[in-house]
Every structure is written in structure tokens, then in C-alpha cells.
Design an enzyme around this catalytic site. Sequence first.
Site, PDB file in Angstrom:
ATOM      1  N   ARG A 277      -5.522 -12.466   3.691  1.00 25.33           N
ATOM      2  CA  ARG A 277      -6.063 -12.029   2.392  1.00 25.33           C
ATOM      3  C   ARG A 277      -6.692 -13.253   1.750  1.00 25.33           C
ATOM      4  NH1 ARG A 277      -3.392  -8.465  -2.395  1.00 25.33           N
ATOM      5  NH2 ARG A 277      -4.074  -6.915  -0.877  1.00 25.33           N
TER       6      ARG A 277
ATOM      7  N   HIS B  42     -11.727  -3.968   1.274  1.00 22.27           N
ATOM      8  CA  HIS B  42     -10.273  -3.800   1.452  1.00 22.27           C
ATOM      9  C   HIS B  42     -10.038  -2.640   2.438  1.00 22.27           C
ATOM     10  CE1 HIS B  42      -6.126  -4.195   0.833  1.00 22.27           C
ATOM     11  NE2 HIS B  42      -5.997  -3.823  -0.427  1.00 22.27           N
TER      12      HIS B  42
ATOM     13  N   GLN C 203      -6.457  -0.764   2.963  1.00 21.32           N
ATOM     14  CA  GLN C 203      -6.139   0.176   1.889  1.00 21.32           C
ATOM     15  C   GLN C 203      -6.793   1.524   2.141  1.00 21.32           C
ATOM     16  OE1 GLN C 203      -4.213  -0.131  -1.058  1.00 21.32           O
ATOM     17  NE2 GLN C 203      -4.554   2.071  -0.990  1.00 21.32           N
TER      18      GLN C 203
ATOM     19  N   ASP D 242      -9.554   2.303 -10.037  1.00 22.88           N
ATOM     20  CA  ASP D 242      -8.949   1.000  -9.741  1.00 22.88           C
ATOM     21  C   ASP D 242      -8.940   0.191 -11.035  1.00 22.88           C
ATOM     22  OD1 ASP D 242      -7.796  -1.104  -8.385  1.00 22.88           O
ATOM     23  OD2 ASP D 242      -9.506  -1.517  -7.088  1.00 22.88           O
TER      24      ASP D 242
ATOM     25  N   CYS E 159      -5.296   2.386  -5.580  1.00 26.83           N
ATOM     26  CA  CYS E 159      -4.694   1.492  -4.573  1.00 26.83           C
ATOM     27  C   CYS E 159      -3.464   0.765  -5.110  1.00 26.83           C
ATOM     28  CB  CYS E 159      -5.733   0.503  -4.069  1.00 26.83           C
ATOM     29  SG  CYS E 159      -6.341  -0.628  -5.340  1.00 26.83           S
TER      30      CYS E 159
ATOM     31  N   ARG F  53       0.164   2.662   3.693  1.00 26.62           N
ATOM     32  CA  ARG F  53      -0.261   1.312   4.095  1.00 26.62           C
ATOM     33  C   ARG F  53       0.582   0.866   5.303  1.00 26.62           C
ATOM     34  NH1 ARG F  53      -2.702  -2.093   0.405  1.00 26.62           N
ATOM     35  NH2 ARG F  53      -2.946  -3.399   2.259  1.00 26.62           N
TER      36      ARG F  53
HETATM   37  N1   CP Z   1      -3.272  -2.291  -2.993  1.00 21.66           N
HETATM   38  C1   CP Z   1      -2.944  -3.533  -2.622  1.00 21.66           C
HETATM   39  O1   CP Z   1      -3.584  -4.165  -1.770  1.00 21.66           O
HETATM   40  O2   CP Z   1      -1.818  -4.003  -3.225  1.00 21.66           O
HETATM   41  P1   CP Z   1      -1.316  -5.517  -3.232  1.00 21.66           P
HETATM   42  O3   CP Z   1      -2.374  -6.334  -3.950  1.00 21.66           O
HETATM   43  O4   CP Z   1      -0.006  -5.496  -3.950  1.00 21.66           O
HETATM   44  O5   CP Z   1      -1.196  -5.988  -1.809  1.00 21.66           O
END
Ligand code: CP
Length: 308
Positions: A107, A134, A137, A225, A266, A294
Site C-alpha cells: 500500500r 484500489h 477493494q 466514499d 469501502c 476483502r
Molecule cells: N477499505 C480499506 O482499504 O480499508 P483500510 O484503509 O482500513 O485498509
Amino acid sequence: MNHFLDIHTTEKAALRNMLDSAQSMKDARQGRTKAAPDNEQPLAGHMVALIFEKPSTRTRVSFDVGARQMGAETMVLSGKDMQLGHGETIADTARVLSRYVDLIMIRTFDEDVLKEMSEYADVPVINGLTDRTHPCQVMADVMTYEEHRGPIAGIKATWCGDGNNVCASVMHAAAQFGFDFTFTGPMQLDPEPEWQKLVRDAGQSFKVERDADKAVDGCDLIFADTWVSMHDAQSARERRHNMLRPYQVNDALMAKAKDDALFMHCLPAHREEEVTSSVMDGPNSVVFDEAENRLHAQKAIMRWCLGV
Ligand code: CP
């Protein structure tokens, strides 16, 4: 090498196989089928590195738990504690990590970091979020839609708010899985033209509709979001809130969609900002199923990456 970098750069058949595998592992784990594919521990003997240059709850825990359920060992690495955060090149980090681990999930901020990591790593690399996309997700989101409503192909989805990284991956999914996509939000936050073209070139409808009521009229799926993403300057908070307030998903907006329309987010959510609690906790919301999925979707992604 099976890197999982984005939905639009992964073969459609591979995406479908991943979703089937995710569902079958979920069913087996929940005792709905006799076979338990993940009990075979297909990742036994593998080491998975999970690198985070940004905060995370869901991605961190779901990858860690998923890898362990399949027999792998994991190490969670903070980007700032690695030499990566102190000037060692991404390429050198990728070469070194490849001597120790079998799979890298990262990430990060700039998608160029992800690309360079995948270019120089000798092991598969998974995109755990960049400022631009992403995909993990949205694989979970497609799985969640299909669990509740059947095939996602042919549906109408509407994104409310900021055309951000999650929105981009939903648009990639629209192109690959075959559904129509409407964006409603302020002009300044429109999704990238490249993704708009991608959806249209795939033969799907892409529309921008500034009136949120019209945008969700008769749709099957609504996404929201946060109004201020991790990569947005906090100084822009008030300006963004003012721009985005007309796009809040509340009961009145949900009522314009189909009666059985699903609501997705998400997470983390900022309740009473982009979405009201009445919608988040209401009968159309599947936000916690998305979070659970997830785990299952990423297990399938890891298996595909490693070919096991
Ligand atoms: N939705 C998501 O990626 O959550 P986090 O940022 O908690 O990993």
C-alpha cells in the site's frame, strides 16, 4: 509472473476465476459445502510481506488473516521503518525482498512505486491501494454484489461524491465485468478521462450527472466514499465538504434508486458526512459484507498470484 496491479490490466477470465475461488473458499469455511479448499493450506511454506506506507485496518488484517488461513507466514512492514523510507530505491528494495519472501503486497502513495516494485521484484506484487486505484477493494465489492443479487453484468451503478482511487477501480470493474456507470459529484472531482474512455471503449455506458437525484434514479447499486481521502490535504477539508455536501447518500437519495438497490462503502466511513447512519445501518447496506469479502477475495488473489 502474476502481479495483481489493477482490475483493468488483469484478464477477464482470471478475474472471474478469482471471484469463483473466493466464493468457494468462503462457502467451505462457513460450512456450506463439504470441500474446504483452504484447509489444504495451499500457501504452506510461503512467506508474505505486507508493506504499508499508509494506515490501514481492513487491508492489513484481511491480508494477514487470509494468508495465515492458507498456511503462509506473514510479516507486516511499515514503509517508514524500512530503508524504502530513507532513500533506498524501490528497485533495490524489490530485488532484496524477492530473495526473502514469496509474495509482496504494498500500500503506497504514488502508483509509480507499485509499478517499479513489480518491475524489479522476482515474486508477485499485489496493489493494496495507491493514490490512483484500489483493486482489491473492488474485487470484494463485485463479489458482494453477486452474493446478494446475482450477476453484476448489465446492472447500473452510481458513484456519489469524489472520483477517487476506489471510484477508478469501480470504473475498471465496469469495463471488465460489463456494467453501466454514472458519476455524480462536483466537476472538480470528476474521475480521470482515461477511466471514462475505458468504460465507454468496453461498450458500457459512462455518464456524468451533476444532479444526484437524477443520477441514482432507477440504479441497482450506489457507492460512496469519504470526502477527504488519505492522500488529500487536510487544509482542503472545508472546501471539499462544501462541494460534496449535495452528494451525501441519505434516505431521500436511496429512495430514488430501485427498492432493492444496494449501498456500498469501502470504509472507513464518516457517518453523517458522505453517508447517514440510517443508510449505513439500513436494509440496503452491505458495507460489512464488503469488509468481510476483502478476506475471501484477497485469498483468491494471493492464490492466483502464486499459481496454487
Ligand atoms: N477499505 C480499506 O482499504 O480499508 P483500510 O484503509 O482500513 O485498509
